[in-house]
Design a protein around this motif. Structure first.
Motif, PDB file in Angstrom:
ATOM      1  N   SER A 167      -0.800   4.338  -0.377  1.00  0.00           N
ATOM      2  CA  SER A 167      -1.689   5.413   0.071  1.00  0.00           C
ATOM      3  C   SER A 167      -1.391   5.800   1.524  1.00  0.00           C
ATOM      4  O   SER A 167      -1.654   6.936   1.916  1.00  0.00           O
ATOM      5  CB  SER A 167      -3.157   5.032  -0.101  1.00  0.00           C
TER       6      SER A 167
ATOM      7  N   ASP B 279      -7.528   4.543  -1.919  1.00  0.00           N
ATOM      8  CA  ASP B 279      -6.513   3.582  -1.486  1.00  0.00           C
ATOM      9  C   ASP B 279      -5.734   3.161  -2.720  1.00  0.00           C
ATOM     10  O   ASP B 279      -6.322   2.870  -3.764  1.00  0.00           O
ATOM     11  CB  ASP B 279      -7.164   2.359  -0.833  1.00  0.00           C
ATOM     12  N   MET B 280      -4.403   3.092  -2.603  1.00  0.00           N
ATOM     13  CA  MET B 280      -3.561   2.787  -3.754  1.00  0.00           C
ATOM     14  C   MET B 280      -2.473   1.797  -3.327  1.00  0.00           C
ATOM     15  O   MET B 280      -1.903   1.913  -2.254  1.00  0.00           O
ATOM     16  CB  MET B 280      -2.917   4.076  -4.273  1.00  0.00           C
TER      17      MET B 280
ATOM     18  N   TYR C 154     -13.038  -0.611  -7.865  1.00  0.00           N
ATOM     19  CA  TYR C 154     -11.582  -0.626  -7.988  1.00  0.00           C
ATOM     20  C   TYR C 154     -11.178  -0.678  -9.454  1.00  0.00           C
ATOM     21  O   TYR C 154     -11.922  -1.151 -10.303  1.00  0.00           O
ATOM     22  CB  TYR C 154     -10.955  -1.784  -7.207  1.00  0.00           C
TER      23      TYR C 154
ATOM     24  N   ILE D 111      -0.370  -1.204 -10.672  1.00  0.00           N
ATOM     25  CA  ILE D 111      -0.920  -0.357  -9.616  1.00  0.00           C
ATOM     26  C   ILE D 111      -2.425  -0.611  -9.532  1.00  0.00           C
ATOM     27  O   ILE D 111      -3.071  -0.830 -10.552  1.00  0.00           O
ATOM     28  CB  ILE D 111      -0.606   1.137  -9.889  1.00  0.00           C
ATOM     29  N   GLN D 112      -2.960  -0.604  -8.310  1.00  0.00           N
ATOM     30  CA  GLN D 112      -4.391  -0.788  -8.081  1.00  0.00           C
ATOM     31  C   GLN D 112      -4.895   0.377  -7.236  1.00  0.00           C
ATOM     32  O   GLN D 112      -4.216   0.822  -6.308  1.00  0.00           O
ATOM     33  CB  GLN D 112      -4.687  -2.095  -7.328  1.00  0.00           C
ATOM     34  N   VAL D 113      -6.105   0.863  -7.559  1.00  0.00           N
ATOM     35  CA  VAL D 113      -6.725   1.977  -6.852  1.00  0.00           C
ATOM     36  C   VAL D 113      -8.156   1.579  -6.511  1.00  0.00           C
ATOM     37  O   VAL D 113      -8.860   1.008  -7.346  1.00  0.00           O
ATOM     38  CB  VAL D 113      -6.730   3.257  -7.732  1.00  0.00           C
ATOM     39  N   SER D 114      -8.582   1.873  -5.272  1.00  0.00           N
ATOM     40  CA  SER D 114      -9.955   1.574  -4.867  1.00  0.00           C
ATOM     41  C   SER D 114     -10.455   2.649  -3.907  1.00  0.00           C
ATOM     42  O   SER D 114      -9.676   3.419  -3.346  1.00  0.00           O
ATOM     43  CB  SER D 114     -10.037   0.200  -4.190  1.00  0.00           C
ATOM     44  N   LYS D 115     -11.766   2.670  -3.702  1.00  0.00           N
ATOM     45  CA  LYS D 115     -12.391   3.591  -2.762  1.00  0.00           C
ATOM     46  C   LYS D 115     -13.604   2.892  -2.176  1.00  0.00           C
ATOM     47  O   LYS D 115     -14.476   2.426  -2.911  1.00  0.00           O
ATOM     48  CB  LYS D 115     -12.822   4.877  -3.478  1.00  0.00           C
TER      49      LYS D 115
ATOM     50  N   SER E 246       0.843  -1.193   0.000  1.00  0.00           N
ATOM     51  CA  SER E 246       0.000   0.000   0.000  1.00  0.00           C
ATOM     52  C   SER E 246       0.880   1.245   0.000  1.00  0.00           C
ATOM     53  O   SER E 246       1.756   1.397   0.852  1.00  0.00           O
ATOM     54  CB  SER E 246      -0.890   0.014   1.240  1.00  0.00           C
TER      55      SER E 246
END
Length: 153
Positions: free
Chosen positions: A32, A42-43, A85, A73-77, A30
């Protein structure tokens, strides 16, 4: 931080089929957490590698061997029970096949060119109590749709 180690070995008992081996390593971390509490998503970044081989050829090597590598790379909220995501990665895959033809001098060596491409993932996860369900669409060398269901303890 997530560390991944995978391996599987299978002995067929058949000399002409040989053994099957799979092993791989991966790491995702992580980032983030370093960007402050006010960062809106969140990254994480990650890289994974694996190798698969099967059989034995007459030269003492593998009949078939493949190697795969990805970095991305992964990004979510998270919004209450829903978590959309997205991810982007660079993937590489290669495969070699070596076997003997009709005669001892007739050895066939095939090396497929490394397949390199960008890979995008778009997904949605639903988290409620002990149950997590997700669906995602992957765009890459081969497009795919995946569904999953996890029961947590």
């Amino acid at each position: 931080t997530e560390a991944l180690f995978r391996f599987a070995f299978f002995y067929t008992g058949n000399e002409s089929l040989g053994d099957y081996n799979l092993y791989g390593l991966g790491l995702r971390h992580s980032i983030s957490q370093y960007l402050g509490v006010s960062f809106p998503v969140d990254m994480a970044v990650g890289t994974f590698w694996q190798r698969f081989s099967m059989g034995d050829n007459e030269k003492g090597g593998d009949l078939v061997s493949t190697e795969a590598f990805t970095a991305g790379i992964q990004v979510s909220k998270q919004f209450a029970m829903l978590e959309p995501y997205v991810g982007m990665s660079y993937d590489m895959f290669s495969m070699d096949v070596t076997y003997q033809g009709d005669t001892a001098e007739d050895v066939i060596d095939l090396s497929f060119e490394s397949n390199e491409h960008l890979h995008m993932t778009f997904g949605l996860s639903f988290n409620v109590a002990f149950l997590v369900a997700h669906g995602e669409y992957n765009i890459g060398a081969q497009d795919a749709f995946a569904l999953g269901l996890v029961v947590q303890h």
